[in-house]
Design a protein around this motif. Sequence first.
Motif, PDB file in Angstrom:
ATOM      1  N   MET A   1      45.917  40.707  24.930  1.00 51.39           N
ATOM      2  CA  MET A   1      45.860  42.030  25.555  1.00 51.39           C
ATOM      3  C   MET A   1      44.413  42.334  25.970  1.00 51.39           C
ATOM      4  SD  MET A   1      47.607  45.498  24.231  1.00 51.39           S
ATOM      5  CE  MET A   1      46.953  45.669  22.602  1.00 51.39           C
ATOM      6  N   PHE A   2      44.213  42.643  27.221  1.00 50.32           N
ATOM      7  CA  PHE A   2      42.863  42.994  27.692  1.00 50.32           C
ATOM      8  C   PHE A   2      42.987  44.211  28.587  1.00 50.32           C
ATOM      9  CE2 PHE A   2      39.087  42.280  30.481  1.00 50.32           C
ATOM     10  CZ  PHE A   2      38.133  42.428  29.491  1.00 50.32           C
ATOM     11  N   ILE A   3      42.595  45.355  28.055  1.00 51.77           N
ATOM     12  CA  ILE A   3      42.902  46.615  28.729  1.00 51.77           C
ATOM     13  C   ILE A   3      41.708  47.166  29.499  1.00 51.77           C
ATOM     14  CG2 ILE A   3      43.536  49.020  28.233  1.00 51.77           C
ATOM     15  CD1 ILE A   3      45.379  47.771  26.059  1.00 51.77           C
ATOM     16  N   ASN A   4      42.005  47.644  30.708  1.00 58.75           N
ATOM     17  CA  ASN A   4      40.996  48.238  31.583  1.00 58.75           C
ATOM     18  C   ASN A   4      39.866  47.234  31.850  1.00 58.75           C
ATOM     19  OD1 ASN A   4      38.528  50.628  31.691  1.00 58.75           O
ATOM     20  ND2 ASN A   4      40.249  50.667  33.075  1.00 58.75           N
ATOM     21  N   ARG A   5      38.641  47.705  31.971  1.00 58.19           N
ATOM     22  CA  ARG A   5      37.454  46.849  32.161  1.00 58.19           C
ATOM     23  C   ARG A   5      37.461  46.047  33.464  1.00 58.19           C
ATOM     24  NH1 ARG A   5      35.161  49.714  28.349  1.00 58.19           N
ATOM     25  NH2 ARG A   5      35.438  49.037  26.208  1.00 58.19           N
ATOM     26  N   GLU A   6      38.371  46.389  34.412  1.00 57.75           N
ATOM     27  CA  GLU A   6      38.410  45.603  35.659  1.00 57.75           C
ATOM     28  C   GLU A   6      37.080  45.650  36.391  1.00 57.75           C
ATOM     29  OE1 GLU A   6      40.886  47.919  35.158  1.00 57.75           O
ATOM     30  OE2 GLU A   6      42.684  46.695  34.871  1.00 57.75           O
ATOM     31  N   GLU A   7      36.508  46.873  36.452  1.00 57.15           N
ATOM     32  CA  GLU A   7      35.251  47.016  37.218  1.00 57.15           C
ATOM     33  C   GLU A   7      34.136  46.180  36.620  1.00 57.15           C
ATOM     34  OE1 GLU A   7      34.053  51.093  37.686  1.00 57.15           O
ATOM     35  OE2 GLU A   7      36.033  51.568  38.488  1.00 57.15           O
ATOM     36  N   LYS A   8      34.049  46.223  35.299  1.00 50.63           N
ATOM     37  CA  LYS A   8      32.990  45.479  34.614  1.00 50.63           C
ATOM     38  C   LYS A   8      33.191  43.974  34.810  1.00 50.63           C
ATOM     39  CE  LYS A   8      31.035  48.914  32.111  1.00 50.63           C
ATOM     40  NZ  LYS A   8      30.678  49.971  32.997  1.00 50.63           N
ATOM     41  N   LEU A   9      34.443  43.576  34.732  1.00 54.86           N
ATOM     42  CA  LEU A   9      34.759  42.157  34.881  1.00 54.86           C
ATOM     43  C   LEU A   9      34.409  41.682  36.294  1.00 54.86           C
ATOM     44  CD1 LEU A   9      35.940  40.041  33.024  1.00 54.86           C
ATOM     45  CD2 LEU A   9      38.204  40.576  33.900  1.00 54.86           C
ATOM     46  N   LYS A  10      34.672  42.546  37.252  1.00 61.67           N
ATOM     47  CA  LYS A  10      34.374  42.212  38.648  1.00 61.67           C
ATOM     48  C   LYS A  10      32.859  42.054  38.819  1.00 61.67           C
ATOM     49  CE  LYS A  10      35.327  43.945  43.268  1.00 61.67           C
ATOM     50  NZ  LYS A  10      34.536  45.083  43.704  1.00 61.67           N
ATOM     51  N   ALA A  11      32.121  43.015  38.253  1.00 60.63           N
ATOM     52  CA  ALA A  11      30.655  42.967  38.375  1.00 60.63           C
ATOM     53  C   ALA A  11      30.114  41.685  37.737  1.00 60.63           C
ATOM     54  CB  ALA A  11      30.047  44.192  37.704  1.00 60.63           C
ATOM     55  N   LEU A  12      30.675  41.346  36.604  1.00 61.93           N
ATOM     56  CA  LEU A  12      30.203  40.164  35.883  1.00 61.93           C
ATOM     57  C   LEU A  12      30.563  38.892  36.656  1.00 61.93           C
ATOM     58  CD1 LEU A  12      28.698  39.706  33.314  1.00 61.93           C
ATOM     59  CD2 LEU A  12      30.824  39.817  32.043  1.00 61.93           C
ATOM     60  N   ASN A  13      31.756  38.864  37.216  1.00 62.03           N
ATOM     61  CA  ASN A  13      32.174  37.691  37.988  1.00 62.03           C
ATOM     62  C   ASN A  13      31.308  37.473  39.215  1.00 62.03           C
ATOM     63  OD1 ASN A  13      34.176  36.451  36.511  1.00 62.03           O
ATOM     64  ND2 ASN A  13      35.688  37.982  37.111  1.00 62.03           N
ATOM     65  N   GLU A  14      30.907  38.595  39.835  1.00 65.12           N
ATOM     66  CA  GLU A  14      30.018  38.465  41.005  1.00 65.12           C
ATOM     67  C   GLU A  14      28.727  37.764  40.608  1.00 65.12           C
ATOM     68  OE1 GLU A  14      29.583  42.338  42.813  1.00 65.12           O
ATOM     69  OE2 GLU A  14      31.704  42.258  43.431  1.00 65.12           O
ATOM     70  N   LYS A  15      28.189  38.142  39.454  1.00 62.33           N
ATOM     71  CA  LYS A  15      26.949  37.518  38.971  1.00 62.33           C
ATOM     72  C   LYS A  15      27.187  36.033  38.682  1.00 62.33           C
ATOM     73  CE  LYS A  15      24.525  41.232  38.917  1.00 62.33           C
ATOM     74  NZ  LYS A  15      23.508  41.414  39.939  1.00 62.33           N
ATOM     75  N   LEU A  16      28.317  35.761  38.026  1.00 65.23           N
ATOM     76  CA  LEU A  16      28.576  34.371  37.640  1.00 65.23           C
ATOM     77  C   LEU A  16      28.806  33.472  38.856  1.00 65.23           C
ATOM     78  CD1 LEU A  16      30.923  35.020  34.587  1.00 65.23           C
ATOM     79  CD2 LEU A  16      28.648  34.007  34.507  1.00 65.23           C
ATOM     80  N   ASN A  17      29.311  34.075  39.933  1.00 65.37           N
ATOM     81  CA  ASN A  17      29.593  33.265  41.125  1.00 65.37           C
ATOM     82  C   ASN A  17      28.438  33.216  42.105  1.00 65.37           C
ATOM     83  OD1 ASN A  17      32.134  32.689  40.167  1.00 65.37           O
ATOM     84  ND2 ASN A  17      33.051  34.514  41.102  1.00 65.37           N
ATOM     85  N   SER A  18      27.349  33.901  41.797  1.00 66.27           N
ATOM     86  CA  SER A  18      26.229  33.899  42.753  1.00 66.27           C
ATOM     87  C   SER A  18      25.553  32.534  42.726  1.00 66.27           C
ATOM     88  CB  SER A  18      25.234  35.009  42.402  1.00 66.27           C
ATOM     89  OG  SER A  18      24.266  34.509  41.508  1.00 66.27           O
TER      90      SER A  18
END
Length: 450
Positions: A1-18
Amino acid sequence: MFINREEKLKALNEKLNSNKFEFVVIYGRRRIGKTKLALKSVENKEHIYYLAVEGDNLKHFKRYASKVVLTIEYAKEDWEAYFNFLKDKIIIIDEFPNLIKENPNILSLFQRIVDVHLKDTKTKLIILGSSISMMGEKVLSYKSPLYGRKTGVLKIRPLKFKHLKEFFPNATWKELVEIYGFADGIPYYLEKIKLPFWDYLGEEIKRIDSFLRYEVDFLMRYEFEEPTTYKKILEAISFGNHSLGEIKNYLGLRHSDITPYLKNLIETEFIEREIPITESSKAKKGKYYIKDNFIAFYFRCIFPNLSAIEEGIFDIDEIKSDYNQYLGFVFEKVAKEFLIELNKMNKLPFKFLNIGRWWKKEEEIDLMAINKKEKKALFVEVKWRNLKDRDVKKIFNDLERKSELVGLDNYEKYYSIIGKEIKNKENFKDYLVFDLEDFDIALNVKISHP
Ligand SMILES: Nc1ncnc2c1ncn2[C@@H]1O[C@H](COP(=O)(O)OP(=O)(O)OP(=O)(O)O)[C@@H](O)[C@H]1O
């Protein structure tokens, strides 16, 4: 179960994919979900995850890193040498404050590592920390050697009240308010709860190894060397003493200056200071509130009963009898979130840009929502009670009287009650009357997890 946090996850993924070097700092109170978020972001990516401990971190880190980068075995035992082997990798260091405690020079060392070795690579360095005082002062402040090196900061906050529905899809809103009063939106506490809530709480308190007994001490020791006075202040506030004078009286410290303690409690986010919504941010008359419900619950319900709990003679009914009164305060926070959601959905008579409490001398309005440009104001009374027509009429009369004291003379005024259960809401067409039944309109989130 992983609730909410979509925005944070998106921000983090952008960094990881840079395709450049990234240095991300993730911080927030213990138990809030920092590790889970960081690990979720690297779920399908090769990475090194290291949880810093109190000592021997150089040795331990090498052992973990060598599972991903075998050659690090040949590096000499020093951080700079390690990172030379870890270029272009994803490295997560959890509980970074433990590294600082072990070796305060680590900050300058990491500064050098970034500047000399990592800046022009594609390395992703992510550090996590729970001690807000230490992360603020040693990592994020402009005085820190690491200042100017980070490329992203994520502050993790509690989940919202509406997200509790995802943890407990079968619970009623009433039960969710009860749970929120205990766990706030802190995933670690929410995860522990089983329904029915009161059965769970009764059992949990009885457990000899219950986290309830030690958790707050544990949280406070993370931030303060000498927590005694801080604890007394939190106890004072949790029993309804919100002004500086009231807190000092409760502590029996009428002539001492406790403002440095309050300042530290604000900085470490145990409490927050509010001012009347109509005043400027520099206003002197602030009131202090405990920021998360778990801390408030502890000081109100557990702390005063610790001896009885330890002796095994405590009865959960002791808490139950005071809990409704305590929820009055919790429900104000819930009501605020409810109004903010309605506002976002354009379901109120106007769009407000400000929301907060108002008070003057003995008079208080639970919530006021304002649009200064349009000169419109909504006055709200929040009641954790079941209300009949007669109660509602009385409350509105009083609210209208109080609204005249605020000094918004040429404003268009609207009035609202948000209650637990309100009979015959349809009898009050000129007003905004809501109860838990209406929460489905604004707070029902789509359940996203299986
Ligand atoms: N978004 C979420 N949805 C559901 N459960 C979560 C979420 N975030 C965290 N959790 C759960 O809450 C618990 C605490 O999370 P986690 O360990 O990530 O917190 P933390 O901030 O790293 O805590 P600490 O600083 O105390 O180590 C874990 O059991 C985790 O599975």
